[in-house]
Design an enzyme around this catalytic site. Structure first.
Site, PDB file in Angstrom:
ATOM      1  N   ASP A   1     -10.429   6.012  -5.662  1.00 44.18           N
ATOM      2  CA  ASP A   1     -10.932   5.390  -4.438  1.00 44.18           C
ATOM      3  C   ASP A   1     -11.775   4.168  -4.785  1.00 44.18           C
ATOM      4  O   ASP A   1     -12.993   4.234  -4.867  1.00 44.18           O
ATOM      5  CB  ASP A   1     -11.755   6.416  -3.652  1.00 44.18           C
ATOM      6  CG  ASP A   1     -11.908   6.004  -2.204  1.00 44.18           C
ATOM      7  OD1 ASP A   1     -11.259   5.018  -1.795  1.00 44.18           O
ATOM      8  OD2 ASP A   1     -12.673   6.658  -1.480  1.00 44.18           O
TER       9      ASP A   1
ATOM     10  N   TYR B   1      -2.539   1.203 -13.100  1.00 44.97           N
ATOM     11  CA  TYR B   1      -1.539   2.203 -12.697  1.00 44.97           C
ATOM     12  C   TYR B   1      -0.107   1.686 -12.642  1.00 44.97           C
ATOM     13  O   TYR B   1       0.810   2.450 -12.418  1.00 44.97           O
ATOM     14  CB  TYR B   1      -1.922   2.880 -11.386  1.00 44.97           C
ATOM     15  CG  TYR B   1      -2.229   1.927 -10.240  1.00 44.97           C
ATOM     16  CD1 TYR B   1      -1.236   1.146  -9.677  1.00 44.97           C
ATOM     17  CD2 TYR B   1      -3.515   1.849  -9.719  1.00 44.97           C
ATOM     18  CE1 TYR B   1      -1.514   0.290  -8.632  1.00 44.97           C
ATOM     19  CE2 TYR B   1      -3.806   0.999  -8.664  1.00 44.97           C
ATOM     20  CZ  TYR B   1      -2.793   0.211  -8.130  1.00 44.97           C
ATOM     21  OH  TYR B   1      -3.083  -0.627  -7.109  1.00 44.97           O
TER      22      TYR B   1
ATOM     23  N   CYS C   1     -44.987  20.017   0.156  1.00 46.66           N
ATOM     24  CA  CYS C   1     -43.866  20.906  -0.164  1.00 46.66           C
ATOM     25  C   CYS C   1     -43.784  22.017   0.880  1.00 46.66           C
ATOM     26  O   CYS C   1     -44.782  22.690   1.141  1.00 46.66           O
ATOM     27  CB  CYS C   1     -44.050  21.507  -1.556  1.00 46.66           C
ATOM     28  SG  CYS C   1     -42.839  22.788  -1.928  1.00 46.66           S
TER      29      CYS C   1
ATOM     30  N   LYS D   1      -5.495   9.529  -7.268  1.00 48.95           N
ATOM     31  CA  LYS D   1      -5.637   8.327  -6.446  1.00 48.95           C
ATOM     32  C   LYS D   1      -7.104   7.929  -6.478  1.00 48.95           C
ATOM     33  O   LYS D   1      -7.968   8.624  -5.950  1.00 48.95           O
ATOM     34  CB  LYS D   1      -5.189   8.601  -5.011  1.00 48.95           C
ATOM     35  CG  LYS D   1      -5.189   7.348  -4.161  1.00 48.95           C
ATOM     36  CD  LYS D   1      -4.473   7.594  -2.850  1.00 48.95           C
ATOM     37  CE  LYS D   1      -4.284   6.307  -2.070  1.00 48.95           C
ATOM     38  NZ  LYS D   1      -5.485   5.520  -1.850  1.00 48.95           N
TER      39      LYS D   1
ATOM     40  N   LYS E   1      -3.206  12.773   0.373  1.00 51.27           N
ATOM     41  CA  LYS E   1      -4.651  12.603   0.549  1.00 51.27           C
ATOM     42  C   LYS E   1      -5.333  13.944   0.786  1.00 51.27           C
ATOM     43  O   LYS E   1      -4.796  14.805   1.479  1.00 51.27           O
ATOM     44  CB  LYS E   1      -4.928  11.696   1.750  1.00 51.27           C
ATOM     45  CG  LYS E   1      -4.323  10.312   1.599  1.00 51.27           C
ATOM     46  CD  LYS E   1      -5.337   9.313   1.118  1.00 51.27           C
ATOM     47  CE  LYS E   1      -6.098   8.790   2.308  1.00 51.27           C
ATOM     48  NZ  LYS E   1      -6.809   7.548   2.020  1.00 51.27           N
TER      49      LYS E   1
ATOM     50  N   CYS F   1     -44.861  25.414  -1.212  1.00 53.19           N
ATOM     51  CA  CYS F   1     -46.153  25.676  -1.847  1.00 53.19           C
ATOM     52  C   CYS F   1     -47.248  24.724  -1.371  1.00 53.19           C
ATOM     53  O   CYS F   1     -48.385  24.798  -1.838  1.00 53.19           O
ATOM     54  CB  CYS F   1     -46.020  25.591  -3.368  1.00 53.19           C
ATOM     55  SG  CYS F   1     -45.760  23.905  -3.948  1.00 53.19           S
TER      56      CYS F   1
ATOM     57  N   CYS G   1     -44.257  26.078  -8.281  1.00 52.95           N
ATOM     58  CA  CYS G   1     -43.803  26.215  -6.882  1.00 52.95           C
ATOM     59  C   CYS G   1     -42.779  27.352  -6.779  1.00 52.95           C
ATOM     60  O   CYS G   1     -41.785  27.360  -7.501  1.00 52.95           O
ATOM     61  CB  CYS G   1     -43.181  24.898  -6.431  1.00 52.95           C
ATOM     62  SG  CYS G   1     -42.294  25.014  -4.880  1.00 52.95           S
TER      63      CYS G   1
ATOM     64  N   CYS H   1     -41.481  17.875  -5.315  1.00 58.93           N
ATOM     65  CA  CYS H   1     -42.666  18.711  -5.435  1.00 58.93           C
ATOM     66  C   CYS H   1     -42.940  18.808  -6.934  1.00 58.93           C
ATOM     67  O   CYS H   1     -42.086  19.245  -7.695  1.00 58.93           O
ATOM     68  CB  CYS H   1     -42.392  20.104  -4.866  1.00 58.93           C
ATOM     69  SG  CYS H   1     -43.673  21.284  -5.308  1.00 58.93           S
TER      70      CYS H   1
ATOM     71  N   GLU I   1      -0.515  11.239 -10.410  1.00 58.60           N
ATOM     72  CA  GLU I   1      -1.751  10.600 -10.891  1.00 58.60           C
ATOM     73  C   GLU I   1      -2.858  10.814  -9.876  1.00 58.60           C
ATOM     74  O   GLU I   1      -2.576  11.066  -8.708  1.00 58.60           O
ATOM     75  CB  GLU I   1      -1.552   9.077 -11.022  1.00 58.60           C
ATOM     76  CG  GLU I   1      -0.560   8.652 -12.045  1.00 58.60           C
ATOM     77  CD  GLU I   1      -0.195   7.176 -11.895  1.00 58.60           C
ATOM     78  OE1 GLU I   1      -0.998   6.394 -11.371  1.00 58.60           O
ATOM     79  OE2 GLU I   1       0.922   6.837 -12.294  1.00 58.60           O
TER      80      GLU I   1
ATOM     81  N   SER J   1       0.865  -1.189   0.000  1.00 60.17           N
ATOM     82  CA  SER J   1       0.000   0.000   0.000  1.00 60.17           C
ATOM     83  C   SER J   1       0.899   1.236   0.000  1.00 60.17           C
ATOM     84  O   SER J   1       2.120   1.123   0.024  1.00 60.17           O
ATOM     85  CB  SER J   1      -0.931  -0.018   1.197  1.00 60.17           C
ATOM     86  OG  SER J   1      -0.177   0.083   2.369  1.00 60.17           O
ATOM     87  N   LEU J   2       0.286   2.403  -0.036  1.00 59.34           N
ATOM     88  CA  LEU J   2       1.068   3.639  -0.110  1.00 59.34           C
ATOM     89  C   LEU J   2       1.098   4.333   1.240  1.00 59.34           C
ATOM     90  O   LEU J   2       0.133   4.279   1.997  1.00 59.34           O
ATOM     91  CB  LEU J   2       0.432   4.596  -1.122  1.00 59.34           C
ATOM     92  CG  LEU J   2       0.532   4.210  -2.593  1.00 59.34           C
ATOM     93  CD1 LEU J   2      -0.447   5.051  -3.413  1.00 59.34           C
ATOM     94  CD2 LEU J   2       1.952   4.425  -3.091  1.00 59.34           C
TER      95      LEU J   2
HETATM   96  S1  IVH Z   1       0.324   2.975  -7.057  1.00 59.73           S
HETATM   97  C1  IVH Z   1       2.878  -0.104  -4.186  1.00 59.73           C
HETATM   98  N1  IVH Z   1      -1.449   4.522  -8.157  1.00 59.73           N
HETATM   99  O1  IVH Z   1      -4.236   3.105  -3.461  1.00 59.73           O
HETATM  100  C2  IVH Z   1       1.565   0.544  -4.321  1.00 59.73           C
HETATM  101  N2  IVH Z   1      -2.159   3.173  -6.338  1.00 59.73           N
HETATM  102  O2  IVH Z   1      -2.920   2.723  -0.459  1.00 59.73           O
HETATM  103  C3  IVH Z   1       1.535   1.265  -5.601  1.00 59.73           C
HETATM  104  N3  IVH Z   1      -4.527   3.433  -5.778  1.00 59.73           N
HETATM  105  O3  IVH Z   1      -3.121  -0.179  -2.979  1.00 59.73           O
HETATM  106  C4  IVH Z   1       0.203   1.797  -5.805  1.00 59.73           C
HETATM  107  N4  IVH Z   1      -5.008   4.913  -7.342  1.00 59.73           N
HETATM  108  O4  IVH Z   1      -5.046   0.201  -4.654  1.00 59.73           O
HETATM  109  C5  IVH Z   1      -1.224   3.632  -7.200  1.00 59.73           C
HETATM  110  N5  IVH Z   1      -2.882   5.954  -9.272  1.00 59.73           N
HETATM  111  C6  IVH Z   1      -2.666   5.045  -8.316  1.00 59.73           C
HETATM  112  C7  IVH Z   1      -3.690   4.609  -7.452  1.00 59.73           C
HETATM  113  C8  IVH Z   1      -3.398   3.676  -6.459  1.00 59.73           C
HETATM  114  C9  IVH Z   1      -5.480   4.192  -6.339  1.00 59.73           C
HETATM  115  C10 IVH Z   1      -4.754   2.537  -4.628  1.00 59.73           C
HETATM  116  C11 IVH Z   1      -4.058   1.181  -4.751  1.00 59.73           C
HETATM  117  C12 IVH Z   1      -3.157   1.088  -3.560  1.00 59.73           C
HETATM  118  C13 IVH Z   1      -3.736   2.088  -2.631  1.00 59.73           C
HETATM  119  C14 IVH Z   1      -2.623   2.629  -1.761  1.00 59.73           C
END
Ligand code: IVH
Length: 628
Positions: A119, A228, A409, A117, A315, A412, A432, A427, A115, A83-84
Site C-alpha cells: 500500500d 513488481y 493516571c 499488494k 483486497k 494510580c 502502577c 504514567c 505477491e 491499475s488492478l
Molecule cells: S502489479 C498493471 N504488483 O497496486 C498493474 N501492483 O491498483 C500491474 N501494487 O498500480 C500492477 N503492490 O501501484 C502489482 N505486487 C504488486 C503490487 C502492485 C502494489 C499497486 C500498483 C498498482 C496498484 C493497483
C-alpha cells in the site's frame, strides 16, 4: 599514473558499494557491517572531493544531490501504467480465473504468482545502458511527474544495474514506494510538534514525501521500494513472471517476495492460510496480487483500458459499520503508555461482535473530534484492532463535551507525562498497578515464561489484594494464599503452583523476553541468550559491546544497559535467582572451546554458509559481532 590510480579506486569502490547495496536491499543478506560500509563510502567521498571531475551522477555519493525545484516536470509513460481490478472474496477470484481460462482456451490449470499488494504509490524507473535516468510517479497512468532526484534518495533503488548481461540497454521497471511504519510514527509526532497536520496513513505519507520539492527532506523519510514488474525493455520477454522477478532481483532491485502456485485452488489455500497466520510486516499491505505466470498467456490476455486481464488484486476486507460511542476510557499499557479506547454499542463487523475500538492517542481523538454519545463509523481491516474512522454528523443532535485526556493516571493517580516529540502520554510510576498487571500477563504469556493457569482474572486479584508486587512474588505464592482468591478451587490453586514451578526452567532466553525490557523482543532475547550464555555474563556487558552483536543494535543495547543499571531491577533478578529461576542458556553441545572469543564473519566462506558458520561458532560458546 597517479590519476589513473585514483580513477581505478573510485570505480572499484563504486562497484563494491553497489554490490553491498544489492546484498543488503535486494537479497537481505548483508556481508559487511554498517560501519564497514560507511568506511567504503567515506573513502569514495574523499577521492571524489579530491577529483571532482571524476564524480558522476550515478555515483552512490550522489543520492542527495538534486537542487530544490520549483515544480516537477511532467513525465509521460512509454506504456500506460494501469491499475488492478479488485476482488474481495473467493467467488470473485473464481470469476477472474474463469475469464482467464476462457480467453486463453482449453486449459484448466493455470500457474499463478501470488505477491503482497503493497500500500504505497506506483512509480516507474527508467535505466539506459544500466544507468538510472528517470524516475516518475504513476500520475493518471498516462503521465506522471518526474521525481528522479527524490527517488534517487531511496537507498534500495540501484543507481546502476548490470542489465547488459541480459542484452538489455533500455529498461523501465515498475514498483511501489512505501513508508515504514516505525518511521511514520516518529514523523507524525514531529509534525504535530511542529504544528503541522499529521499524515493520515502510510500511503499518504509516502506520496507526500515523494512529492517534496527538496530532495534533502525526502532523503530523511523512511521510504523503501518493491519492484513488481517490467514496464518496457528492448529485449524479447522472459518466459515467466517468476523469471522476471528473479532477473530483477539479480540486477539488485528489491523484489517483493512471491509464491508460485499451480492452480487457483492452491492460491485460495494460500489465502486461507494467511488468514489464520498473519505476520505483521513493517509496512502496509492491503491485499494480494495474483498474476498469471506465463508471459505468453499474459500477452494473449492483454488488458482493458484500465486493467490487465492477467492479474487481479485480492483486497483484505475492511468492513465498516455504524455504532455509538458509549464511553471513552484510558488504558494503561505495560510501559505506562496511555491509550484512549472507545466502548461501543456492540455491532457486528466482518463476522464478529465489536464493542471496543482503539482511538490510538490524544491527537487522534482531537483530530477526529470523537465524543461520548457520537455516532461513528468503525472499521476492521485484516487483523487490525477495530478503529474509529470518523464521526457521523447528525444535524440538530446535541453533542457531549470534547474529549480531554486525564491529567493523572486513571489507575494510580500519578500525574501523566508526555515526552517531547512523542504522541503518547505516560504514567511514569513503575509501581502502577495497571502497568504491573500488564507486565505480569506478559511475563506469564506463552511465548515468555509460559505459566499456565495464570489468567487475567487471577492477576487482577493478586495485584488488587497487594499479594504480588514483583515477578518474584509470584514464586512465593503458597497454596493457602491462593485459596483466598475468588473462584479459585483447590485443584486450580495446585495447578497454578505446579505451573509456576515448571516455569522456573523455561530458559534464559524466555526469561529475558519475559522481563519486558523495552525493545527486547523474542528474537533479541534469543540472540542475547545465545551470545552471553548466562545472566551473569550479560550483566557485565556494556552498551558498546552489546551494540556490536549481530541483530542487537544501539537502541536495544542502551535499553538493556538502562534496565540492568537500575538497582531495583538487579535486586529483582537476584531474588528470581534465589528462587531457582534458570538463568543459563541451554548448553547445546557447547564444547566451550570458543568461550569468551569474538568473531566477525565477512565475505563469502568457502566450506559453509555464513548462517551455519554462525551456528557452529555459537554452539562452541563463541560470540558473533559485526566488527572487532
Ligand atoms: S502489479 C498493471 N504488483 O497496486 C498493474 N501492483 O491498483 C500491474 N501494487 O498500480 C500492477 N503492490 O501501484 C502489482 N505486487 C504488486 C503490487 C502492485 C502494489 C499497486 C500498483 C498498482 C496498484 C493497483
Amino acid at each position: 599514473m597517479a590519476s589513473d590510480k585514483a580513477k581505478k579506486e573510485i570505480e572499484k569502490l563504486r562497484t563494491e558499494i553497489q554490490r553491498h547495496d544489492a546484498l543488503y536491499y535486494a537479497e537481505d543478506r548483508p556481508e559487511i557491517s554498517d560501519r564497514e560500509y560507511d568506511r567504503l563510502m567515506q573513502r569514495l567521498k574523499e577521492l571524489e572531493s579530491e577529483r571532482p571531475e571524476l564524480t558522476t551522477p550515478d555515483s552512490p555519493t550522489q543520492r542527495v544531490a538534486g537542487q530544490v525545484q520549483e515544480k516537477f516536470k511532467g513525465a509521460k509513460h512509454r506504456a500506460p501504467m494501469l491499475s488492478l481490478d479488485n476482488t474481495y472474496n473467493v467467488d470473485e477470484l473464481w470469476e477472474f480465473h474463469n475469464r482467464v481460462i476462457k480467453n486463453i482456451g482449453a486449459e484448466n490449470e493455470i500457474e499463478y504468482v501470488v505477491e503482497n499488494k503493497i500500500d504505497g504509490l506506483g512509480v516507474a524507473l527508467t535505466y539506459k545502458d544500466g544507468r538510472l535516468i528517470r524516475g516518475a510517479t504513476r500520475g493518471d497512468g498516462v503521465q506522471g511527474e518526474d521525481v528522479t532526484a527524490n527517488l534517487k534518495t531511496i537507498k534500495s533503488i540501484p543507481l546502476t544495474i548490470p542489465s547488459e548481461r541480459e542484452g538489455i540497454r533500455e529498461l523501465e521497471v515498475r514498483g511501489e514506494v512505501y513508508m515504514r511504519r516505525d518511521g511514520f510514527e516518529k514523523l507524525n509526532a514531529q509534525r504535530i510538534a511542529d504544528g503541522l497536520t499529521p499524515f493520515a496513513n502510510l500511503r499518504n505519507s509516502a506520496a507526500g514525501s515523494l512529492r517534496l520539492l527538496d530532495p534533502a527532506i525526502t532523503a530523511s523519510r523512511p521510504l523503501g521500494i518493491f519492484i513488481y514488474n517490467i514496464g518496457y525493455m528492448d529485449r524479447e520477454p522472459f518466459a515467466a513472471h517468476v523469471e522476471v522477478l528473479e532477473k530483477l532481483k539479480s540486477f539488485g532491485f528489491p523484489a517483493n517476495s512471491w509464491t508460485l502456485r499451480k492452480s487457483l485452488d492452491q492460491v485460495i489455500e494460500l489465502i486461507e492460510q494467511w488468514k489464520t497466520n498473519k505476520e505483521p510486516l513493517p509496512y502496509d499491505v492491503d491485499g494480494f496480487v495474483i498474476k498469471v505466470n506465463s508471459t505468453k498467456y499474459q500477452e494473449k490476455l492483454g488488458s482493458t483500458a484500465k486493467h490487465p486481464r492477467w492479474a487481479v488484486a485480492y483486497k483484505f476486507e475492511t468492513e465498516q459499520a455504524q455504532t455509538k460511542i458509549l464511553d471513552i476510557v484510558c488504558q494503561v499499557g505495560r510501559t505506562g503508555t496511555i491509550t484512549p479506547v472507545a466502548n461501543l454499542e456492540p455491532v457486528l463487523v466482518s463476522g464478529s461482535t465489536v464493542s471496543r475500538a482503539t482511538l490510538h492517542n490524544e491527537d487522534e481523538v482531537r483530530r477526529k473530534d470523537v465524543r461520548v454519545g457520537d455516532t461513528v463509523i468503525i472499521e476492521k481491516a485484516g487483523e487490525v484492532i477495530p478503529k474509529v474512522v470518523k464521526v457521523v454528523e447528525i444535524s440538530g443532535q446535541a453533542r457531549g463535551e470534547p474529549f480531554a485526556m486525564p491529567k493523572d493516571c486513571p489507575e494510580c493517580k500519578t500525574p501523566l507525562h508526555r515526552v517531547e516529540g512523542e504522541v503518547a502520554w505516560r504514567c511514569v510510576n513503575a509501581a502502577c498497578p495497571a502497568q504491573l498487571k500488564e507486565r505480569l500477563w506478559h511475563f506469564a504469556a506463552r511465548k515468555a515464561m509460559d505459566v499456565d493457569h495464570l489468567g487475567p482474572a487471577i492477576v487482577d486479584q493478586l495485584v488488587d489484594k497487594g499479594m504480588v508486587k514483583t515477578f518474584s512474588d509470584l514464586y512465593k505464592l503458597k497454596l493457602e494464599n491462593l485459596a483466598e482468591l475468588e473462584r479459585m478451587a483447590e485443584k486450580s490453586a495446585q495447578n497454578l503452583v505446579d505451573a509456576l514451578e515448571k516455569s522456573k526452567t523455561a530458559g534464559f532466553d524466555r526469561l529475558l523476553f519475559a522481563l519486558g525490557i523495552r525493545l527486547v523482543g523474542q528474537r533479541a532475547a534469543a540472540v542475547l541468550a545465545q551470545s552471553y550464555g548466562s545472566m551473569d555474563n550479560l550483566l557485565k556487558a556494556d552498551a558498546e559491546e552489546l551494540g556490536e552483536i549481530m541483530e542487537i543494535g544501539p537502541g536495544i543495547a542502551q535499553s538493556l544497559v538502562d534496565f540492568f543499571g537500575e538497582e531495583i531491577n538487579r535486586e529483582e533478578i537476584q531474588r528470581l535467582r534465589e528462587l531457582g529461576i534458570v538463568m543459563q542458556a541451554e548448553v547445546r553441545e557447547n564444547s566451550g572451546k570458543l568461550e569468551g572469543k569474538q568473531f566477525v564473519l565477512t565475505g563469502t566462506l568457502e566450506s559453509m554458509s555464513r548462517e551455519s558458520a554462525k551456528e557452529k561458532i555459537q554452539a562452541q560458546g563463541g560470540r558473533i559481532t559485526t566488527s572487532v
